[in-house]
Structures are given as C-alpha cells and as structure tokens.
Design an enzyme around this catalytic site. Structure first.
Site, mmCIF file in Angstrom:
data_model
loop_
_atom_site.group_PDB
_atom_site.id
_atom_site.type_symbol
_atom_site.label_atom_id
_atom_site.label_comp_id
_atom_site.label_asym_id
_atom_site.label_seq_id
_atom_site.Cartn_x
_atom_site.Cartn_y
_atom_site.Cartn_z
ATOM 1 N N GLY A 218 9.628 3.566 -13.026
ATOM 2 C CA GLY A 218 10.556 2.480 -13.310
ATOM 3 C C GLY A 218 9.855 1.135 -13.389
ATOM 4 O O GLY A 218 10.221 0.271 -14.199
ATOM 5 N N ASP A 219 8.827 0.944 -12.576
ATOM 6 C CA ASP A 219 8.050 -0.292 -12.637
ATOM 7 C C ASP A 219 7.241 -0.365 -13.928
ATOM 8 O O ASP A 219 7.081 -1.453 -14.503
ATOM 9 C CB ASP A 219 7.108 -0.395 -11.441
ATOM 10 C CG ASP A 219 7.855 -0.436 -10.117
ATOM 11 O OD1 ASP A 219 8.995 -0.924 -10.105
ATOM 12 O OD2 ASP A 219 7.287 0.029 -9.110
ATOM 13 N N ALA B 216 0.869 -1.173 0.000
ATOM 14 C CA ALA B 216 0.000 0.000 0.000
ATOM 15 C C ALA B 216 0.909 1.227 0.000
ATOM 16 O O ALA B 216 1.786 1.356 0.856
ATOM 17 C CB ALA B 216 -0.895 -0.001 1.234
ATOM 18 N N ALA C 191 3.645 -5.793 -7.916
ATOM 19 C CA ALA C 191 2.261 -5.523 -8.302
ATOM 20 C C ALA C 191 2.210 -4.465 -9.394
ATOM 21 O O ALA C 191 1.442 -4.581 -10.365
ATOM 22 C CB ALA C 191 1.454 -5.074 -7.089
#
Length: 318
Positions: free
Chosen positions: A265-266, A17, A47
């Site tokens: 970046g993800d 979260a 995620a």
C-alpha cells in the site's frame, strides 16, 4: 519569464524498523505458531512512501524523526541510498519506532507498531522552507495529528497537492480533510470515514455502483478520492475530472504471485505521489501505482522490494 513548475515531493511522517517473522499461517488469539524466517528491515509508512516515490523518479524529501540508535542509522542509510533527501529527519533521544510484522505463506500480514521517535515529531519540525519546491505533500497518520495538520497547512500554503493516506485509520478534524486535495483510503477506511450513511459497494462492483460514494465524499468537500481494493484493484473518484464520464474510474488489478504484501500500500501511495508530481491525472497515476504495488508484493520486505520505472513499464507493456 515564467518559473519552472514545482516537481518536488515532501513526505512527512514515520520511519520504523520492521521486525518481520515469516510463518505458514498467522496465529489465532492465544495461539503460538512456528516461524520459518526472521528479518529486520527499514520501514515505516512515510519512509516507505518516500523510497517508493524516489525509485519511481520523484525528487523526494522526508521529514521525520528517528532514535540515536542502530535502527535509526539503518533507516537514514536506506532512505538516503534510495535518493531521498533526509536532511530534515531529526535524531531523537527516544528509540526509533518499530513495527512487529507476521507474514503468512500467502503473503498476508498482521502488524503492530510502536511509535518511538515518531511520537516526538512536532509541528515545530514542519517549517515553510521545507515545502518551497513541493508539488505534492504526502501524509499518513503514523505521527501526531497536530503535526499532520501543520504539514498539510504548510503544503497548502506552498500551493502543493496534499495527498492524505488515511492509515492507520483515525478520525480526522474537518480542517485536515478540507486541506486534503486527494484522499487515499481502502474500502474499510472509506466506510469508517463516511460513517453510518456509507454504502460502500462490494469490491467487485462496477464503476457505476460507486457513484453514491463519490457523491458522499463530495458532500464532505473531498472531490478526489482513491479507494484501494487489495487484489481487486482500485477505484478513482474524481469529481474534478474533465467529463462526468470520467468522475469514476475502475482500475483493474495487476495479477502477480504475491510473496509479501507488507508495504504494498505504501508503494501504491508513493507511486501516486510520483506520478501526480510529474503532472499525470489521478486516474493515470492510480493505474501506474497499481502495477508498482503489485511488483512490490512479489518480493519479501518493503523498501528493497520496491520497483523502478523500467520495472513498472515492462509489466505494463507485457
């Protein structure tokens, strides 16, 4: 009759979260500054990468752990609503992991993470049947290294391309490096990984200046490396490319007005995974991912900010 090529993407790792506060500037040590907004959003590197890849057309499954709490429910809902298979995300009796994030007016951020349930993910959660359709296995270092190694081995045994995002940075065993088909690092991580002998060029250097770095990675057995350079684009070091002239490719940055770089970046990593699973070359995947990451930075938050294929192609064609 030959079977269809594998096209799935398996992401193994973290769900957090994100507790995000926006401010004009990031505080110095010991300083308090006023914020001008607060949000709780779904996040976690793995995620995020799973959602980014799914939004870009990937067939994605996520393996991880969340707490039996409202944050865990939020994360499961967010990833599932993005089309990710979350059937292997386990509920834990430990609270869901959190990331405390500060974002300044220019979109730059500072982040502190607390592993929570992510720390309960074990090699036993990574079983071979979860990788049967995997073309790409996407890994980062927000969960235990033994679990990352188990996932890399399972993906390798299934014939998948192992994409290791060396973030947050940590020393990794030679065996894990040896199992990794594509290493994704930023310039600082590249320097840390290569050690004292590294001579990583300035971010604005030409492609040719990266040849010593490509050679150093190749000497360590890493033949395909992506080095991200933030606002300066990225460099593809691909010793397996068809011709020597293609061993180093400089990917130009995509210019946008950044609002929040958290998770960009993800988005890049997830986009690379999606394009590799679709059969693209590493250089083409990086070019596509550059645009996806730039678009992600134009909105607040992470997963909700990630673009779809049409958004990326629209900007590429502009």
């Amino acid at each position: 009759m030959t079977s269809a090529p594998k096209a799935g993407i398996v992401v193994v790792g973290s769900l957090n979260a994100d507790l995000t506060i926006y401010c004009d500037r990031l505080p110095q040590p010991g300083e308090t500054v006023h914020g001008n907004g607060f949000a709780v959003n779904p996040g976690g590197k793995s995620a995020n990468q799973a959602v980014a890849a799914s939004k870009l057309g990937g067939q994605v499954a996520l393996i991880g752990a969340v707490g039996d709490d409202s944050n865990g429910t939020m994360l499961l809902d967010s990833t599932a609503n993005a089309g990710v298979d979350v059937s292997r995300v386990r509920r834990s009796d430990v609270a869901t992991g959190v990331a405390v994030i500060s974002v300044d007016a220019g979109g730059e951020n500072s982040i502190i993470i607390s592993a929570g349930a992510n720390g309960t993910l074990r090699p036993a959660d990574v079983t071979p049947d979860g990788f049967e359709n995997a073309a790409v296995v996407c890994l980062c270092l927000e969960v235990g290294i033994d679990t990352v190694m188990a996932a890399a081995q399972a993906g390798h045994d299934a014939g998948a391309t192992i994409l290791l995002n060396l973030s947050p940075y940590a020393e990794v065993p030679e065996r894990l490096a040896g199992l990794s088909d594509v290493l994704l690092v930023n310039a600082h991580e590249a320097s840390l990984f290569l050690g004292a002998e590294a001579d990583v060029p300035d971010v604005e250097a030409s492609a040719e200046a990266w040849e010593p770095v490509r050679s150093q990675f190749a000497d360590r057995g890493l033949l395909r490396v992506l080095v991200t350079l933030g606002a300066h684009g990225s460099v593809v070091l691909d010793s397996l490319a068809r011709g020597a002239q293609d061993h180093i490719t400089r990917i130009a940055p995509t210019r946008v007005s950044a609002v929040d770089t958290t998770g960009a970046g993800d988005a890049f990593t997830g986009a690379v995974a999606a394009r590799l699973a679709a059969g693209e070359s590493l250089a083409d995947a990086a070019s596509f991912a550059s645009v996806a990451a730039a678009l992600a930075a134009t909105k607040k938050g992470t997963q909700a900010a990630y673009p779809g294929i049409a958004d990326v192609e629209r900007l590429r064609g502009a």
